[in-house]
Design an enzyme around this catalytic site. Sequence first.
Site, short mmCIF file in Angstrom:
data_model
loop_
_atom_site.label_atom_id
_atom_site.label_comp_id
_atom_site.label_asym_id
_atom_site.label_seq_id
_atom_site.Cartn_x
_atom_site.Cartn_y
_atom_site.Cartn_z
CE1 TYR A 32 44.32 35.35 41.43
CE2 TYR A 32 45.14 33.97 43.21
CZ TYR A 32 44.39 34.12 42.06
OH TYR A 32 43.69 33.05 41.55
N PRO A 85 35.10 27.74 44.46
CG PRO A 85 34.39 28.00 42.23
CD PRO A 85 33.88 27.91 43.65
CB SER A 114 39.52 26.57 40.74
OG SER A 114 39.93 27.35 39.63
CE1 TYR A 137 36.17 31.38 35.08
CE2 TYR A 137 38.10 30.45 36.13
CZ TYR A 137 37.07 31.37 36.11
OH TYR A 137 36.95 32.28 37.13
CB THR A 163 32.93 30.24 36.37
OG1 THR A 163 33.02 29.44 37.56
CG2 THR A 163 33.01 31.71 36.75
NE ARG A 172 40.29 40.11 39.36
CZ ARG A 172 40.56 38.82 39.33
NH1 ARG A 172 41.75 38.37 39.68
NH2 ARG A 172 39.65 37.95 38.98
CE LYS A 237 31.89 30.79 41.88
NZ LYS A 237 32.72 31.83 41.29
CB SER A 259 28.55 34.18 42.29
OG SER A 259 29.91 34.55 42.43
CG HIS A 261 34.36 35.85 39.84
ND1 HIS A 261 34.17 35.00 38.79
CD2 HIS A 261 35.63 35.61 40.27
CE1 HIS A 261 35.27 34.29 38.58
NE2 HIS A 261 36.17 34.64 39.48
NE ARG A 264 39.20 36.92 42.55
CZ ARG A 264 40.38 37.11 43.11
NH1 ARG A 264 40.46 37.80 44.22
NH2 ARG A 264 41.47 36.61 42.57
N GLY A 293 29.73 35.31 48.07
CA GLY A 293 30.13 36.73 48.06
C GLY A 293 29.88 37.37 49.40
NE ARG A 296 34.97 37.72 54.03
CZ ARG A 296 34.67 37.29 52.80
NH1 ARG A 296 33.79 36.30 52.64
NH2 ARG A 296 35.23 37.80 51.73
NE ARG A 316 38.58 38.56 47.93
CZ ARG A 316 37.46 38.74 47.23
NH1 ARG A 316 36.30 38.33 47.72
NH2 ARG A 316 37.50 39.33 46.05
C1 LIG Z 1 41.88 34.16 44.91
C2 LIG Z 1 40.56 33.85 44.28
C3 LIG Z 1 40.52 33.04 43.14
C4 LIG Z 1 39.30 32.73 42.56
N1 LIG Z 1 39.29 31.85 41.50
C5 LIG Z 1 38.11 31.46 40.99
C6 LIG Z 1 38.06 30.46 39.99
O1 LIG Z 1 39.08 29.90 39.58
N2 LIG Z 1 36.84 30.14 39.50
C7 LIG Z 1 35.68 30.73 39.94
O2 LIG Z 1 34.60 30.39 39.47
N3 LIG Z 1 35.70 31.65 40.91
C8 LIG Z 1 36.88 32.02 41.45
N4 LIG Z 1 36.89 32.92 42.48
C9 LIG Z 1 35.63 33.46 43.00
C10 LIG Z 1 35.06 32.58 44.12
O3 LIG Z 1 34.64 31.33 43.64
C11 LIG Z 1 33.86 33.22 44.80
O4 LIG Z 1 32.89 33.55 43.84
C12 LIG Z 1 34.20 34.46 45.63
O5 LIG Z 1 35.48 34.36 46.20
C13 LIG Z 1 33.15 34.63 46.74
O6 LIG Z 1 33.38 35.77 47.49
P1 LIG Z 1 34.14 35.76 48.92
O7 LIG Z 1 35.59 35.66 48.63
O8 LIG Z 1 33.73 37.08 49.48
O9 LIG Z 1 33.61 34.60 49.73
C14 LIG Z 1 38.10 33.24 43.08
C15 LIG Z 1 38.14 34.05 44.21
C16 LIG Z 1 39.34 34.34 44.82
C17 LIG Z 1 39.36 35.19 46.06
C1 LIG Z 2 39.17 35.29 32.07
C2 LIG Z 2 38.86 34.56 33.37
C3 LIG Z 2 39.79 34.93 34.47
C4 LIG Z 2 39.51 34.21 35.75
C5 LIG Z 2 40.67 34.29 36.68
C6 LIG Z 2 40.60 33.37 37.86
C7 LIG Z 2 39.58 33.78 38.81
O1 LIG Z 2 38.47 33.31 38.74
C8 LIG Z 2 39.86 34.81 39.81
O2 LIG Z 2 41.03 35.16 40.02
O3 LIG Z 2 38.90 35.31 40.40
#
Ligand SMILES: Cc1cc2nc3c(=O)[nH]c(=O)nc-3n(C[C@H](O)[C@H](O)[C@H](O)COP(=O)(O)O)c2cc1C
Ligand SMILES: CCCCCCC(=O)C(=O)O
Length: 365
Positions: A32, A85, A114, A137, A163, A172, A237, A259, A261, A264, A293, A296, A316
């Site tokens: 995850y 977040p 988040s 959200y 977001t 996923r 975002k 971003s 995300h 993801r 994004g 590192r 991450r």
């Molecule tokens: C486990 C996980 C959960 C995430 N949950 C959210 C979230 O709840 N809301 C959101 O806007 N982005 C979420 N993201 C995206 C991050 O805010 C961010 O855009 C992304 O992790 C940046 O990339 P990086 O992991 O390479 O730094 C999540 C990312 C990860 C890895």
């Molecule tokens: C429909 C929105 C799903 C977002 C799930 C949570 C998140 O931001 C992530 O895991 O990345």
Amino acid sequence: MATRYDIPSHIASVTDYEPIARERLPADAFAYISGAAADELTLARNRTAFDALALKSRVLADLRGGGTALSLFGCDFVHPILVAPSGRHRLCDPHGELATLVGAGGAKAGMVVSTEADIRLEELAAAATAPLWFQLYVQHDRAYTLDVVRRAEQAGYRALVVTVDAPVHGLRNRELRAGYRGPKLSEFANLAGLHTTHFAHADLGESLMFGGYLEAVPVWEDIARLRRATKLPLILKGIMAPEDAQRALELGVDGIIVSNHGGRVLDSQPASIEALPAVVREVAGRVPVLMDGGIRRGTDVLKALALGAAAVLVGRPVLYGLAVAGPAGVAHVLHLLRCELEIAMVLTGCRTLSDIGPQVLWQPG
Ligand SMILES: Cc1cc2nc3c(=O)[nH]c(=O)nc-3n(C[C@H](O)[C@H](O)[C@H](O)COP(=O)(O)O)c2cc1C
Ligand SMILES: CCCCCCC(=O)C(=O)O
């Protein structure tokens, strides 16, 4: 004797945390956190695009009296690295986001909480020692969503990060293969009592997206409504297209986070760092543009700032730090990035963040 929160002595850089987190976390939780959408092309590209940018060293500059301080949306920060977040921190530490908060506070980093945090937003705000922003959200139930905004305002959050890039869950594949199952929306601490009506599900022969699910996903009108509904700085975002940045500005947003995300949601997008320059050009200094994004290294932070980002967020690596060494791991990850940024600034001749510009990037020829 080593305790749960000891930082392994061989860790030299942020990326050293990931393999240890993999060993310590259950396989589904690691999938995850570390995984992304589909074939994870965008996840990989977020890194390769940073690696492809080279820096230009400069020598003998007098940089005394410099620093990394900045002010964003009325919040003062000592460096431009924030916690992105992310949901479900209890997968990494029993204290969840409370532990992350302590680590971020130790490293004097801002944090975006988040919607899908494991701890209620009020409890986190009460424990914070650095400015907190709340990531929203927009839920299918708009009245419920507005109530969450009011709670964030009352709890003292300093900005609302909406977001906008995930109207539907990314594909996923890695999570599915590892058997990861997330909670229902109403099981998240901040979403108790939420009624969800529209699930993305299709029987054979039926449309997945166009049979009702889209009735309630957020659209631009929701941003206009949020703009009218709150005085908090409003930051979108998940913007990758300059056209969307322009539309956001027309609606009066205060900031933009470029971003994808962390790869993801929609696979096959370019890296965030590739999308950044065009968005920065479109915004033309009217509001701050942040990015996340693939950060590192401190040199990645420098590259993002060189291409016009006001600050960066890290996803991450913070979670890996949390999984390996709790708050100390989070603080260490953020501290390493800050130290590396400062070293990179010195070696490229930048005294302050405003000195960082395209001149630090190596231009062939
Ligand atoms: C486990 C996980 C959960 C995430 N949950 C959210 C979230 O709840 N809301 C959101 O806007 N982005 C979420 N993201 C995206 C991050 O805010 C961010 O855009 C992304 O992790 C940046 O990339 P990086 O992991 O390479 O730094 C999540 C990312 C990860 C890895
Ligand atoms: C429909 C929105 C799903 C977002 C799930 C949570 C998140 O931001 C992530 O895991 O990345």
